[in-house]
Write a protein that holds these residues in place. Structure first.
Motif, PDB file in Angstrom:
ATOM      1  N   THR A 171       1.676   3.099  -0.587  1.00 36.96           N
ATOM      2  CA  THR A 171       1.054   4.424  -1.046  1.00 36.96           C
ATOM      3  C   THR A 171       1.361   5.262  -1.125  1.00 36.96           C
ATOM      4  OG1 THR A 171       1.695   4.766   2.362  1.00 36.96           O
ATOM      5  CG2 THR A 171       1.235   7.012   0.721  1.00 36.96           C
ATOM      6  N   MET A 172       2.558   4.954  -2.368  1.00 37.39           N
ATOM      7  CA  MET A 172       3.217   5.564  -3.625  1.00 37.39           C
ATOM      8  C   MET A 172       2.776   5.230  -4.585  1.00 37.39           C
ATOM      9  SD  MET A 172       7.506   5.361  -2.637  1.00 37.39           S
ATOM     10  CE  MET A 172       8.171   5.268  -4.077  1.00 37.39           C
ATOM     11  N   PHE A 173       1.945   4.194  -4.302  1.00 40.02           N
ATOM     12  CA  PHE A 173       1.032   3.750  -5.398  1.00 40.02           C
ATOM     13  C   PHE A 173      -0.267   4.049  -5.223  1.00 40.02           C
ATOM     14  CE2 PHE A 173      -1.713   0.298  -7.489  1.00 40.02           C
ATOM     15  CZ  PHE A 173      -0.770  -0.145  -8.957  1.00 40.02           C
ATOM     16  N   VAL A 174      -1.008   4.189  -4.328  1.00 35.99           N
ATOM     17  CA  VAL A 174      -2.483   4.918  -4.343  1.00 35.99           C
ATOM     18  C   VAL A 174      -1.778   6.230  -5.117  1.00 35.99           C
ATOM     19  CG1 VAL A 174      -3.670   5.850  -3.145  1.00 35.99           C
ATOM     20  CG2 VAL A 174      -3.201   3.949  -1.614  1.00 35.99           C
ATOM     21  N   ILE A 175      -0.714   6.702  -4.647  1.00 37.81           N
ATOM     22  CA  ILE A 175       0.154   8.406  -5.816  1.00 37.81           C
ATOM     23  C   ILE A 175      -0.625   8.140  -7.072  1.00 37.81           C
ATOM     24  CG2 ILE A 175       1.039  10.175  -5.735  1.00 37.81           C
ATOM     25  CD1 ILE A 175       1.560  10.226  -2.466  1.00 37.81           C
TER      26      ILE A 175
END
Length: 609
Positions: free
Chosen positions: A186-190
């Motif tokens: 999720t952090m990578f997507v953000i």
């Protein structure tokens, strides 16, 4: 995977359905753990009016644009909803969604822990059962080298340590790594750029934590051994309390115990302080990561303006969400070190080879028909031979007595006949078949053993006696007590045969305990009776009562009597005089007495007429 962990985990197989349910709910927990924090981003956008007004539905343009697509989709939904219902209504809906997500996350966490509880406690129960079963099966030689307290420590504290370490790790194997994985995705997507920094930092933090935990296993082993030692002191002190008090040795034993507990105290302090370092260390390293993220992320929001303020706050929240599972994993790595030490001690007993077992296709034998033959046997406990080239025939229905000075090997023969130990050379045969070729249970079923020490258990008289025959009726038990000359005192007890006799039968006198031991052997009704100095610890009056009981019991049976008091074996059919593991004389009482040899000297020493 850790070798001890692999061996212990086999105990989890009967409970695998609970493991699967735990994994299922842990996956849901990890997923919702990430999603629930992501849901904070649109809430922050509504609160700070930071959302971009998008009225056209965005289109997906590939993985590289995934972050933008998701953010635009969220903005599109919020723009549409806020346009129709207003910002206040949108805020209420978002709060409701977040509360629902956090509720589901915690429900899944509860169900995951609920099911793992059955697995953890089931494995704990099964390991203890397996250890107790193995303890009963192992030969007496194993316990001559081990302290009883050490064995007790392994079955209690070490097994509990396995539950706290290895089985706790089971909970973390799925939940914590998946929580980290989903959160990092999720952090990578953000923000891929910020997330790359996290990937660089995590191995460095893991390396630092592993260095701190290296000495845990060694110290844990020492602590477990020390605990076994002081438990042995407790067990020995309780068993020998009369001797300690009569010799005024309380200070000596107290000093020995306090030295052991003091060493245990220092070792435990080292272990716990090293273990306690894991949580603050991992948290500090995590905060350092977040501090650096704030610098880089702040630059992206304030200067580059490549990240929205709401997305950055959501990202920081997600980054902090990685800390809890990271701390749990680092703590688990410390627990594994302690678990290694405990598992090694537990597996030492579980994997101990038992030399006294049934051969494949062991012969079944339910009757004794002709004779017991000791054919040229030799035996040693350690280095020195206790018996050498010893031969003896014991015909069915005869009473054979073994006499001689202490250390001549008399009790060793009783241990070898019952296969508590196995001979080194020669053979012991029953009706022509070596007892090592017979079923071990059958061999012991044919023999009744009454020893010098009356071994009784903290239970009723009835339960102590019916060890010899589990399905015995009260009438059979009473008849056995009468044969053993014991019913006279049992019937006067408050609850008769249902009276509890206390720890080791301490509520009874020595003679009473010995007669109960005889009653137990009588009830078993074996064709072969072995009496190992059964009257040597008794006073004269008790000896007479017990001797009558023994004569009643030996009637029409094959008996091997090991005697110190020669008055008890005058009526034996055959007397064997032993010295240093060899036969020096044998014959009847009269023939040996008139021979003027070793037996005559023994009789003279006891002033027997």
């Amino acid at each position: 995977m850790n070798e001890y962990f692999k061996k212990i985990i086999r105990f989890a197989k009967p409970y695998k359905k609970y493991a699967y349910l735990n994994i299922f709910f842990n996956i849901l927990y990890a997923l919702f753990s990430a999603v629930s924090f992501v849901a904070l981003i649109p809430l922050l956008q509504v609160l700070f009016d930071d959302e971009k007004k998008i009225y056209e539905k965005p289109t997906y343009q590939g993985l590289t644009q995934l972050s933008k697509y998701l953010e635009d989709s969220m903005s599109y939904f919020l723009s549409q909803y806020a346009e129709e219902h207003g910002s206040q209504s949108t805020l209420i809906i978002m709060v409701g969604v977040i509360l629902t997500l956090f509720l589901l996350k915690n429900l899944f966490n509860y169900w995951a822990m609920y099911f793992i509880t059955f697995l953890r406690n089931g494995v704990l129960k099964d390991i203890r059962n397996a250890m107790y079963k193995k303890t009963l099966e192992l030969p007496l030689s194993f316990f001559s080298e081990k302290r009883k307290g050490d064995v007790i420590s392994r079955m209690t504290s070490d097994v509990l340590e396995i539950q706290h370490s290895f089985l706790s790790v089971l909970e973390l194997l799925v939940r914590e790594p998946l929580t980290i994985l989903f959160t990092i995705i999720t952090m990578f997507v953000i923000s891929p750029k910020l997330t790359l920094f996290v990937f660089i930092f995590i191995p460095i933090a893991g390396f630092i934590i592993s260095i701190v935990g290296k000495t845990l296993k060694k110290n844990s082993q020492k602590a477990s051994q020390e605990q076994g030692y002081f438990l042995s002191i407790i067990e020995e002190s309780l068993a020998g309390l009369k001797v300690i008090k009569s010799f005024n040795s309380e200070p000596t034993f107290n000093s020995k115990f306090q030295e052991s507990t003091s060493e245990f105290y220092h070792l435990n302090n080292k272990i716990l302080n090293r273990q306690n370092l894991s949580s603050p260390l991992s948290e500090f390293l995590g905060i350092v990561t977040i501090g650096v993220l704030l610098i880089f992320g702040g630059h992206m929001v304030l200067v580059d303006q490549t990240l929205s303020g709401a997305s950055f706050l959501g990202y920081i929240t997600l980054a902090y969400n990685v800390l809890t599972p990271a701390k749990a994993i680092s703590k688990a790595s410390y627990s594994l070190k302690k678990g290694d030490a405990a598992a090694e001690r537990v597996l030492e007993i579980l994997e101990e080879e038992n030399p006294i077992t049934n051969k494949e296709n062991a012969t079944q034998k339910v009757s004794f028909d002709k004779e017991i033959k000791l054919d040229n046997i030799s035996f040693k406990y350690e280095d020195d031979w206790v018996l050498e080239n010893f031969s003896l025939d014991i015909p069915k229905g005869k009473t054979v007595a073994l006499v001689g000075q202490s250390g001549s090997g008399k009790s060793t023969i009783a241990n070898l006949l019952t296969r508590f130990w196995d001979i080194n050379k020669g053979s012991i045969q029953i009706d022509g078949t070596d007892i090592r070729d017979l079923n071990l249970t059958d061999v012991r079923a044919m023999m009744g053993l009454v020893t010098q020490d009356s071994i009784l258990f903290n239970d009723s008289i009835k339960n102590n006696i019916k060890l010899g025959k589990e399905d015995a009726t009260d009438e059979e038990i009473i008849q056995a007590l009468k044969t053993a000359n014991a019913y006279e005192f049992v019937k006067d007890l408050p609850e008769g045969i249902h009276t509890n006799i206390g720890d080791s039968g301490n509520k009874l006198s020595g003679g009473q305990k010995q007669r109960l031991s005889i009653a137990r052997a009588v009830l078993k009704n074996p064709p072969i009776m072995i009496l190992d100095e059964a009257t040597s610890a008794l006073d004269t009056e008790s000896e007479k009562l017990v001797q009558v009981a023994l004569e009643n019991m030996m009637m029409n049976r094959t008996s091997i009597v090991i005697a110190h008091r020669l008055s008890t074996i005058q009526k034996a059919d055959w007397i064997v005089v032993m010295q240093k593991g060899k036969i020096v004389e044998q014959g009847t009482h009269d023939s040996l007495y008139h021979l003027g040899g070793t037996y005559t000297n023994l009789v003279s020493l006891q002033t027997l007429e």
